[in-house]
Design a protein around this motif. Structure first.
Motif, PDB file in Angstrom:
ATOM      1  N   THR A  64      22.570 -26.540  41.333  1.00 13.34           N
ATOM      2  CA  THR A  64      21.554 -26.138  42.157  1.00 13.34           C
ATOM      3  C   THR A  64      21.574 -24.781  41.771  1.00 13.34           C
ATOM      4  OG1 THR A  64      22.615 -25.449  43.902  1.00 13.34           O
ATOM      5  CG2 THR A  64      21.909 -27.573  43.968  1.00 13.34           C
ATOM      6  N   GLY A 380       9.376 -31.109  35.430  1.00 15.18           N
ATOM      7  CA  GLY A 380      10.591 -31.428  35.438  1.00 15.18           C
ATOM      8  C   GLY A 380      10.930 -31.914  33.881  1.00 15.18           C
ATOM      9  N   CYS A 384      16.202 -35.805  34.241  1.00 12.04           N
ATOM     10  CA  CYS A 384      16.460 -35.230  35.774  1.00 12.04           C
ATOM     11  C   CYS A 384      16.744 -34.013  35.920  1.00 12.04           C
ATOM     12  CB  CYS A 384      17.419 -36.325  36.500  1.00 12.04           C
ATOM     13  SG  CYS A 384      17.055 -36.102  38.136  1.00 12.04           S
ATOM     14  N   SER A 385      15.913 -33.206  35.750  1.00 11.53           N
ATOM     15  CA  SER A 385      15.804 -31.790  36.116  1.00 11.53           C
ATOM     16  C   SER A 385      14.427 -31.594  36.566  1.00 11.53           C
ATOM     17  CB  SER A 385      16.133 -30.739  35.033  1.00 11.53           C
ATOM     18  OG  SER A 385      15.422 -30.924  33.890  1.00 11.53           O
ATOM     19  N   GLU A 386      14.438 -30.362  37.266  1.00 14.62           N
ATOM     20  CA  GLU A 386      13.284 -29.911  38.001  1.00 14.62           C
ATOM     21  C   GLU A 386      13.161 -28.430  38.493  1.00 14.62           C
ATOM     22  OE1 GLU A 386      10.593 -32.845  39.230  1.00 14.62           O
ATOM     23  OE2 GLU A 386       9.925 -31.657  41.084  1.00 14.62           O
ATOM     24  N   VAL A 399      17.057 -28.089  40.622  1.00 16.67           N
ATOM     25  CA  VAL A 399      18.215 -28.763  40.692  1.00 16.67           C
ATOM     26  C   VAL A 399      18.424 -29.626  39.325  1.00 16.67           C
ATOM     27  CG1 VAL A 399      17.051 -30.791  41.728  1.00 16.67           C
ATOM     28  CG2 VAL A 399      19.441 -30.494  42.097  1.00 16.67           C
ATOM     29  N   TYR A 400      19.371 -29.820  38.785  1.00 16.71           N
ATOM     30  CA  TYR A 400      19.788 -30.332  37.409  1.00 16.71           C
ATOM     31  C   TYR A 400      20.815 -31.629  37.700  1.00 16.71           C
ATOM     32  CZ  TYR A 400      17.579 -26.702  34.746  1.00 16.71           C
ATOM     33  OH  TYR A 400      16.604 -25.637  33.865  1.00 16.71           O
ATOM     34  N   TYR A 409      15.466 -40.864  39.869  1.00 11.64           N
ATOM     35  CA  TYR A 409      15.574 -39.375  39.833  1.00 11.64           C
ATOM     36  C   TYR A 409      14.570 -38.387  40.235  1.00 11.64           C
ATOM     37  CZ  TYR A 409      19.974 -40.937  38.316  1.00 11.64           C
ATOM     38  OH  TYR A 409      21.188 -41.517  38.146  1.00 11.64           O
ATOM     39  N   VAL A 413      14.865 -35.326  43.089  1.00 15.32           N
ATOM     40  CA  VAL A 413      14.712 -33.961  42.914  1.00 15.32           C
ATOM     41  C   VAL A 413      13.699 -33.421  44.109  1.00 15.32           C
ATOM     42  CG1 VAL A 413      15.095 -33.749  40.512  1.00 15.32           C
ATOM     43  CG2 VAL A 413      12.756 -34.459  41.203  1.00 15.32           C
ATOM     44  N   ARG A 417      14.055 -30.989  47.103  1.00 18.02           N
ATOM     45  CA  ARG A 417      13.147 -29.625  47.524  1.00 18.02           C
ATOM     46  C   ARG A 417      12.889 -29.684  49.147  1.00 18.02           C
ATOM     47  NH1 ARG A 417       8.497 -30.070  43.585  1.00 18.02           N
ATOM     48  NH2 ARG A 417       7.994 -32.106  44.571  1.00 18.02           N
TER      49      ARG A 417
END
Length: 425
Positions: A64, A380, A384-386, A399-400, A409, A413, A417
């Motif tokens: 994070t 994102g 799965c990253s955003e 977050v990754y 995913y 994310v 949030r």
């Protein structure tokens, strides 16, 4: 003017006003969560949520990065870089960014826009002749291998590239007919090919609709990356390195990792269903493309890898109105332009949000942004990253993890949030 566009217009004004009135923030570690406007007790819910996802086998790891007014509030690593070897994840481990690459490509092209190299409403074909006779797909017959097209009502423009309104998709119904096999690769393959050849193949496919009439997510930003190469006379990798990454201190961000950085690349996992055990992804190319450091294919839509703290600098640069740590890449007016609705009445999928230039704009009627302020910016990556950039709160949150598919995913994310916002005092 309908209500949604009216509210979106208000949101964009708020984003612009924040950029215009807020002094640029640099990163510093908050002396305590309370000093940065967060509840330490409520932040523990973030930790508990992420650790529970790992313990239940729903995620292999998570890292994070949350900063409020430049103060780093939450920067932690959970789980394992590699579950099989039980190698703990470190905060500076390297993740596949996938579509988070798109914002950096957009920044690169807008830097050239500021140099007077082009107008946003220039047709793409002015610089890439392969798009000169743009056609729209009318109908097709897979069994017969036939299809019909018509001339596009207008030629696709650079503005439409950056807002995904050209009609250029990722998966195209004619891919198997035109190219055989599985069509064009969405992600880098490690092959010895060029962005020029990929983009010329993209131009062979008819558009799915007239430019400017719909939001269609696809290879648009890869075409934009090719424009960066044509207008600058450099490869996209060299432009990134010299004009963006090194000036911002993003030393660990690469298309293809140098040998000394490769051990820090996290493993890629798959979770086919919530009741299936998590496992190493069977997509060998997705797992290993970042290690192919002799490849010449620089995909501006999906190719970068790096640690979360590197990308946080990009988010803070946008929040600061184009500058970070004394380095200005864009003017605040250009950033304000990027954060204005560019897709008219269209929306981003079913999210009820708008899209600017390289950025999704969360509206007051969002079905995706949850507690983020209207006018917040997000996007994102498929692994799965955003990120979310909230100008009203002067907040960035990222977050990754690296796992697929995104179906679960995306929920992961969004819940992250929500948990960050609930911890704000």
């Amino acid at each position: 003017m309908n209500r949604l566009l009216f509210l979106t217009g208000i949101c964009c004004c708020l984003v612009y006003t924040t950029f215009a009135q807020t002094a640029p923030r640099q990163f510093s570690v908050a002396p305590s969560p309370q000093a940065a406007g967060f509840s330490a007790a409520r932040l523990q819910k973030v930790d508990s949520f992420l650790q529970a996802a790992i313990d239940k086998g729903l995620a292999p790891n998570a890292v994070t990065f949350v900063a409020h007014k430049g103060q780093i509030v939450h920067y932690k690593a959970f789980g394992y870089r590699n579950r099989e070897s039980r190698t703990p994840l470190k905060k500076d481990d390297i993740f596949r960014w996938a579509s988070q690459t798109k914002l950096i490509t957009t920044i690169a092209l807008m830097m050239l826009y500021e140099e007077g190299r082009f107008f946003l409403d220039d047709p793409i074909s002015k610089y890439i002749p392969a798009f000169r006779d743009a056609k729209v797909l009318v109908k097709y017959d897979r069994q017969k291998g036939s299809y019909e097209t018509r001339p596009a009502a207008t030629q696709p423009t650079i503005r439409q590239l950056l807002s995904h309104a050209t009609g250029i998709p990722y998966d195209h119904p004619l891919d198997s007919l035109l190219f055989g096999g599985h069509g064009l690769s969405v992600f880098p393959t490690g092959e010895q090919m060029s962005l020029e050849s990929l983009v010329n193949n993209i131009a062979r496919r008819p558009l799915l609709h007239d430019p400017g009439t719909q939001f269609t997510y696809g290879f648009n930003t890869d075409v934009a990356g090719r424009l960066v190469e044509i207008l600058s006379g450099q490869t996209l990798a060299d432009f990134f390195r010299q004009r963006i990454l090194l000036p911002l201190g993003m030393q660990d961000t690469w298309f293809y990792l140098p040998p000394e950085k490769q051990p820090r690349l996290v493993e890629l996992y798959a979770l086919p269903a919530l009741d299936s055990p998590i496992r190493v992804s069977s997509h060998t190319t997705d797992r290993h493309f970042a290690l192919s450091n002799t490849s010449t294919l620089y995909m501006g839509g999906s190719g970068l890898t790096g640690p979360i703290a590197d990308y946080a600098k990009i988010c803070q640069l946008i929040l600061n109105g184009g500058t970070f740590n004394g380095v200005r890449l864009l003017s605040r007016k250009t950033v304000a332009l990027m954060t204005r609705n560019q897709i008219g009445d269209a929306t981003v999928w079913d999210r009820n949000d708008k899209f600017g230039l390289g950025l999704q704009i969360i509206t007051a009627d969002t079905r995706y942004g949850d507690p983020a302020s209207p006018g917040s910016l997000t996007w994102g990556g498929a692994y799965c990253s955003e990120y979310t950039i909230d100008p009203r709160e002067e907040l960035i949150l990222l977050v990754y993890t690296n796992a697929m598919p995104y179906a679960y995913y995306g929920e992961f994310v969004r819940k992250f949030r929500i948990l960050v916002y609930q911890a704000m005092d």
